[in-house]
Design a protein around this motif. Structure first.
Motif, PDB file in Angstrom:
ATOM      1  N   ALA A  14      52.823  35.043  41.504  1.00 43.40           N
ATOM      2  CA  ALA A  14      51.561  35.783  41.594  1.00 43.40           C
ATOM      3  C   ALA A  14      51.778  37.157  42.213  1.00 43.40           C
ATOM      4  O   ALA A  14      51.189  38.158  41.770  1.00 43.40           O
ATOM      5  N   THR A  15      52.620  37.230  43.226  1.00 37.09           N
ATOM      6  CA  THR A  15      52.923  38.511  43.850  1.00 37.09           C
ATOM      7  C   THR A  15      53.598  39.453  42.854  1.00 37.09           C
ATOM      8  O   THR A  15      53.257  40.644  42.783  1.00 37.09           O
ATOM      9  N   ALA A  16      54.529  38.927  42.075  1.00 41.30           N
ATOM     10  CA  ALA A  16      55.231  39.746  41.078  1.00 41.30           C
ATOM     11  C   ALA A  16      54.275  40.277  40.015  1.00 41.30           C
ATOM     12  O   ALA A  16      54.467  41.377  39.492  1.00 41.30           O
ATOM     13  N   GLN A  17      53.252  39.500  39.702  1.00 38.67           N
ATOM     14  CA  GLN A  17      52.286  39.903  38.674  1.00 38.67           C
ATOM     15  C   GLN A  17      51.069  40.609  39.273  1.00 38.67           C
ATOM     16  O   GLN A  17      50.119  40.912  38.546  1.00 38.67           O
ATOM     17  N   HIS A  18      51.099  40.865  40.569  1.00 40.33           N
ATOM     18  CA  HIS A  18      49.969  41.502  41.265  1.00 40.33           C
ATOM     19  C   HIS A  18      48.685  40.707  41.060  1.00 40.33           C
ATOM     20  O   HIS A  18      47.604  41.271  40.876  1.00 40.33           O
ATOM     21  N   LYS A  19      48.832  39.405  41.114  1.00 38.11           N
ATOM     22  CA  LYS A  19      47.700  38.504  40.922  1.00 38.11           C
ATOM     23  C   LYS A  19      47.107  38.163  42.290  1.00 38.11           C
ATOM     24  O   LYS A  19      47.836  37.814  43.217  1.00 38.11           O
ATOM     25  N   PRO A  20      45.793  38.246  42.463  1.00 42.06           N
ATOM     26  CA  PRO A  20      45.190  37.906  43.755  1.00 42.06           C
ATOM     27  C   PRO A  20      45.478  36.451  44.140  1.00 42.06           C
ATOM     28  O   PRO A  20      45.468  35.557  43.293  1.00 42.06           O
ATOM     29  N   ILE A  21      45.724  36.237  45.438  1.00 42.67           N
ATOM     30  CA  ILE A  21      45.992  34.906  45.974  1.00 42.67           C
ATOM     31  C   ILE A  21      44.971  34.636  47.078  1.00 42.67           C
ATOM     32  O   ILE A  21      44.769  35.460  47.964  1.00 42.67           O
ATOM     33  N   ALA A  22      44.331  33.485  47.005  1.00 39.30           N
ATOM     34  CA  ALA A  22      43.357  33.117  48.033  1.00 39.30           C
ATOM     35  C   ALA A  22      43.485  31.629  48.322  1.00 39.30           C
ATOM     36  O   ALA A  22      44.215  30.902  47.644  1.00 39.30           O
ATOM     37  N   GLY A  23      42.757  31.182  49.362  1.00 42.42           N
ATOM     38  CA  GLY A  23      42.847  29.785  49.768  1.00 42.42           C
ATOM     39  C   GLY A  23      41.498  29.085  49.718  1.00 42.42           C
ATOM     40  O   GLY A  23      40.459  29.702  49.971  1.00 42.42           O
ATOM     41  N   LEU A  24      41.537  27.811  49.395  1.00 44.87           N
ATOM     42  CA  LEU A  24      40.335  26.987  49.463  1.00 44.87           C
ATOM     43  C   LEU A  24      39.975  26.676  50.911  1.00 44.87           C
ATOM     44  O   LEU A  24      38.837  26.325  51.209  1.00 44.87           O
ATOM     45  N   GLU A  25      40.954  26.812  51.798  1.00 46.72           N
ATOM     46  CA  GLU A  25      40.764  26.576  53.221  1.00 46.72           C
ATOM     47  C   GLU A  25      41.529  27.630  54.000  1.00 46.72           C
ATOM     48  O   GLU A  25      42.307  28.393  53.429  1.00 46.72           O
ATOM     49  N   THR A  26      41.336  27.626  55.304  1.00 46.63           N
ATOM     50  CA  THR A  26      42.142  28.465  56.184  1.00 46.63           C
ATOM     51  C   THR A  26      43.139  27.583  56.933  1.00 46.63           C
ATOM     52  O   THR A  26      42.968  26.351  57.025  1.00 46.63           O
TER      53      THR A  26
END
Length: 299
Positions: free
Chosen positions: A167-179
């Motif tokens: 995802a980082t290589a493709q500049h894709k946003p990364i998020a979490g369902l939790e913290t």
């Protein structure tokens, strides 16, 4: 110990010292693997559900075929939690993992289980007194992590690390369902009795750990979601509070998130521990309450 291996990535994320893995396409994939993948769709929204194993052995060829196609077509990666950097993780972990009662860990264990605990610590190369000031849940997590490493599994080869790198290589946003705070809070919030039961169960699993984790890996590689779930969750009935907190309630919250996300056009790739995506209380079962159907993608 099955519970921590199965349901939470914090074991690997907080304690592993290895750097994130390279994207799988750049490394030799010598062992084929076809883990389960599902999709939830309406006219303008697509949500993929992928069941992960948080720590894996190297050179497994799972990030290809339908999984890679689904990932590449997605505009966002959702994990249980985004991979934290070690400094951030330490700041969150220590206050929750450190015992504040002043009672040494060993004294919290039933007298009949103390010798087995000391033997497990010695087997894993930990001085028996090293973890006396920590809460029982954290010691159980630590034992699990070290047992995984001794069995040849690494967070750096795990699905989350590979997906994060891609995802980082493709500049894709990364998020979490939790913290991270939430995940640790599930354990920290358990009663002392439940934490001690969790630790005792982990100690008792040490001798059969290698066989169990490799059996789980074989089912994951074969895409046998129900068989994997049966292995992962077979001892949860003896720890109902852990089952409720770590599995049922979280799956329900994630299903609510997905139901809300279906109202927004786009494509999302969700990767969570495989134990969440099978069985009567799975995310898919919770989605049915919203009249959403997750369809298995054959490949």
């Amino acid at each position: 110990m099955k519970i921590i291996r199965t349901l939470l990535p914090l074991t690997m994320l907080l304690l592993a010292s290895a750097a994130p893995a390279q994207v799988a396409a750049s490394a030799p994939a010598t062992i084929p693997a076809d883990p389960a993948l599902w999709v939830v769709k309406d006219k303008d929204t697509t949500v993929y559900l992928f069941g992960t194993v948080h720590a894996l052995k190297p050179h497994l060829g799972w990030f290809d075929s339908a999984v890679r196609k689904a990932f590449d077509s997605s505009g966002q990666l959702m994990l249980e939690i985004p991979l934290p950097d070690p400094a951030t993780a330490q700041k969150v972990v220590l206050p929750l993992a450190t015992d504040t009662t002043g009672v040494p860990l060993t004294q919290k264990l039933p007298a009949g289980d103390r010798a087995a605990y000391a033997a497990a610590m010695t087997r894993l190369g930990i001085p028996p007194a090293a973890l006396e000031k920590f809460e029982p849940w954290f010691v159980a997590v630590t034992l699990s992590q070290l047992a995984l490493q001794k069995a040849g599994f690494s967070a750096a080869d795990g699905a989350e690390a590979t997906l994060t790198a891609a995802a980082t290589a493709q500049h894709k946003p990364i998020a979490g369902l939790e913290t991270l705070q939430q995940q640790l809070g599930y354990f920290h919030g358990l009663s002392q009795a439940d934490q001690v039961a969790f630790l005792v169960s982990s100690v008792k699993d040490i001798d059969k750990f290698d066989g169990m984790i490799n059996a789980m890996l074989d089912r994951w590689k074969a895409g046998d979601a129900e068989g994997l779930s049966a292995l992962m969750n077979e001892d949860l009935t003896s720890q109902p509070n852990l089952y409720r907190v770590l599995l049922v309630e979280r799956n329900a919250r994630w299903a609510t998130w997905i139901a809300q996300r279906m109202k927004t056009p786009g494509t999302v790739f969700i990767a969570v521990g495989a134990g969440h995506l099978a069985g009567k209380d799975s995310v898919q079962a919770q989605l049915a309450k919203y009249r959403l159907k997750a369809v298995r993608i054959p490949y």
